[in-house]
Design an enzyme around this catalytic site. Structure first.
Site, PDB file in Angstrom:
ATOM      1  N   ASP A  59     -47.891  49.976  29.853  1.00  0.00           N
ATOM      2  CA  ASP A  59     -47.306  48.629  30.043  1.00  0.00           C
ATOM      3  C   ASP A  59     -46.421  47.673  28.944  1.00  0.00           C
ATOM      4  O   ASP A  59     -46.663  47.121  27.865  1.00  0.00           O
ATOM      5  CB  ASP A  59     -47.939  47.819  30.985  1.00  0.00           C
ATOM      6  CG  ASP A  59     -47.859  46.071  31.119  1.00  0.00           C
ATOM      7  OD1 ASP A  59     -46.489  45.997  30.478  1.00  0.00           O
ATOM      8  OD2 ASP A  59     -48.516  44.984  30.948  1.00  0.00           O
ATOM      9  N   VAL A  60     -45.187  48.057  28.849  1.00  0.00           N
ATOM     10  CA  VAL A  60     -44.374  47.616  28.155  1.00  0.00           C
ATOM     11  C   VAL A  60     -44.805  46.130  27.699  1.00  0.00           C
ATOM     12  O   VAL A  60     -44.201  45.949  26.293  1.00  0.00           O
ATOM     13  CB  VAL A  60     -42.872  48.030  28.254  1.00  0.00           C
ATOM     14  CG1 VAL A  60     -42.523  49.207  28.542  1.00  0.00           C
ATOM     15  CG2 VAL A  60     -42.544  46.568  29.131  1.00  0.00           C
ATOM     16  N   TYR A 151     -32.800  37.284  34.766  1.00  0.00           N
ATOM     17  CA  TYR A 151     -31.805  38.993  34.412  1.00  0.00           C
ATOM     18  C   TYR A 151     -30.913  38.745  32.898  1.00  0.00           C
ATOM     19  O   TYR A 151     -31.159  39.564  31.601  1.00  0.00           O
ATOM     20  CB  TYR A 151     -31.844  39.256  35.289  1.00  0.00           C
ATOM     21  CG  TYR A 151     -31.693  41.224  35.443  1.00  0.00           C
ATOM     22  CD1 TYR A 151     -32.076  41.903  34.663  1.00  0.00           C
ATOM     23  CD2 TYR A 151     -29.888  41.310  35.347  1.00  0.00           C
ATOM     24  CE1 TYR A 151     -31.630  43.426  34.833  1.00  0.00           C
ATOM     25  CE2 TYR A 151     -29.521  42.738  34.804  1.00  0.00           C
ATOM     26  CZ  TYR A 151     -30.402  43.358  34.090  1.00  0.00           C
ATOM     27  OH  TYR A 151     -29.997  45.154  34.099  1.00  0.00           O
ATOM     28  N   LYS A 155     -31.450  39.975  29.014  1.00  0.00           N
ATOM     29  CA  LYS A 155     -30.694  40.915  28.759  1.00  0.00           C
ATOM     30  C   LYS A 155     -29.816  41.040  27.535  1.00  0.00           C
ATOM     31  O   LYS A 155     -29.156  41.705  26.721  1.00  0.00           O
ATOM     32  CB  LYS A 155     -29.905  41.531  29.757  1.00  0.00           C
ATOM     33  CG  LYS A 155     -30.608  42.463  30.809  1.00  0.00           C
ATOM     34  CD  LYS A 155     -31.214  43.986  30.214  1.00  0.00           C
ATOM     35  CE  LYS A 155     -32.042  44.540  30.645  1.00  0.00           C
ATOM     36  NZ  LYS A 155     -32.615  46.354  30.398  1.00  0.00           N
TER      37      LYS A 155
END
Length: 241
Positions: A59-60, A151, A155
């Site tokens: 799980d990052v 999102y 990013k």
């Protein structure tokens, strides 16, 4: 471990771009720790890649799991030379409907996760010859899209993180670059979205087309590239509409 040994940790490796990157790096002679939370799917994805690719649960967003994953890979292969931060989540919502939880979750997966990975891998990368990091960003960090506040901003943050880390680690000989995929045929895009984008762009990309760029960025052919941003979008960012 040999002087020419190359060992990569790839996140989000169970499907889509991550699976394609894992296969391409193995074909290029890497040993690979393929990481994901979808362990059944991950094991199926790497089943035909041999003993030099191992499935590692990760799980990052968990610092503890990052430490465990890096240790497992180094114990198996003896070193870690390459980090591919590919895992991410696509979250869409209007500003009016967005929640604090939804917004924060995007940032945790898309920016905090890569940061934790870089921290966890750094000690080993500093000892490796030709070490490289590649972060999967997005064309959402180049042009804005409606209903992508969480999102897109996450990013953009990953884009900035990539640049900052590239500047900090340049003197240590660790190259840090970013790939910016546009619309790619992966489970991240539902069928209706894929059809809409295909109608607009002519076609959407294949995971292998992103994997090929990642493989180049971690190769000796890209030895004078760090802080670079490579767009893989079929011209999406050139379009105004």
């Amino acid at each position: 471990m040999t002087g020419s040994q190359r060992v990569a940790l790839v996140t989000g490796a169970a499907r889509g771009q991550g699976a394609a990157i894992t296969k391409r790096l193995r074909a290029d002679g890497f040993q690979v720790g393929a990481c994901d939370v979808r362990m059944d799917e991950l094991r199926t994805s790497i089943a035909d890649l041999g003993d030099d690719v191992i499935a590692v649960e990760l799980d990052v967003t968990s610092p503890e799991q990052w430490k465990t994953a890096v240790c497992e890979i180094v114990e198996r292969f003896g070193t870690l030379t390459t980090l591919i931060n590919n895992a991410g989540v696509l979250h869409r919502s209007s500003l009016a409907d967005e929640t604090a939880e939804g917004f924060e979750s995007s940032w945790r997966f898309n920016c905090l996760g890569p940061f934790l990975g870089i921290q966890a891998a750094l000690g080993h990368l500093l000892q490796a010859s030709g070490a490289a990091i590649v972060n999967t960003v997005s064309t959402g960090a180049i042009r804005p899209f409606p209903n992508h506040a969480a999102y897109g901003s996450s990013k953009w943050a990953l884009r900035g993180l990539t640049q900052s880390v590239a500047a900090e680690l340049a003197s240590d000989g660790i190259r840090v670059n970013a790939v910016f995929p546009g619309p790619i045929e992966t489970p991240m895009l539902d069928p209706a979205t894929q059809q809409r984008l295909t109608a607009s762009l002519g076609r959407i990309g294949k995971p292998d087309e992103v994997a090929n760029v990642v493989a180049f960025l971690v190769s000796d052919q890209a030895s004078f590239m760090t802080g670079s941003e490579v767009i893989v979008d079929g011209g999406q960012c050139l379009r105004i509409g």
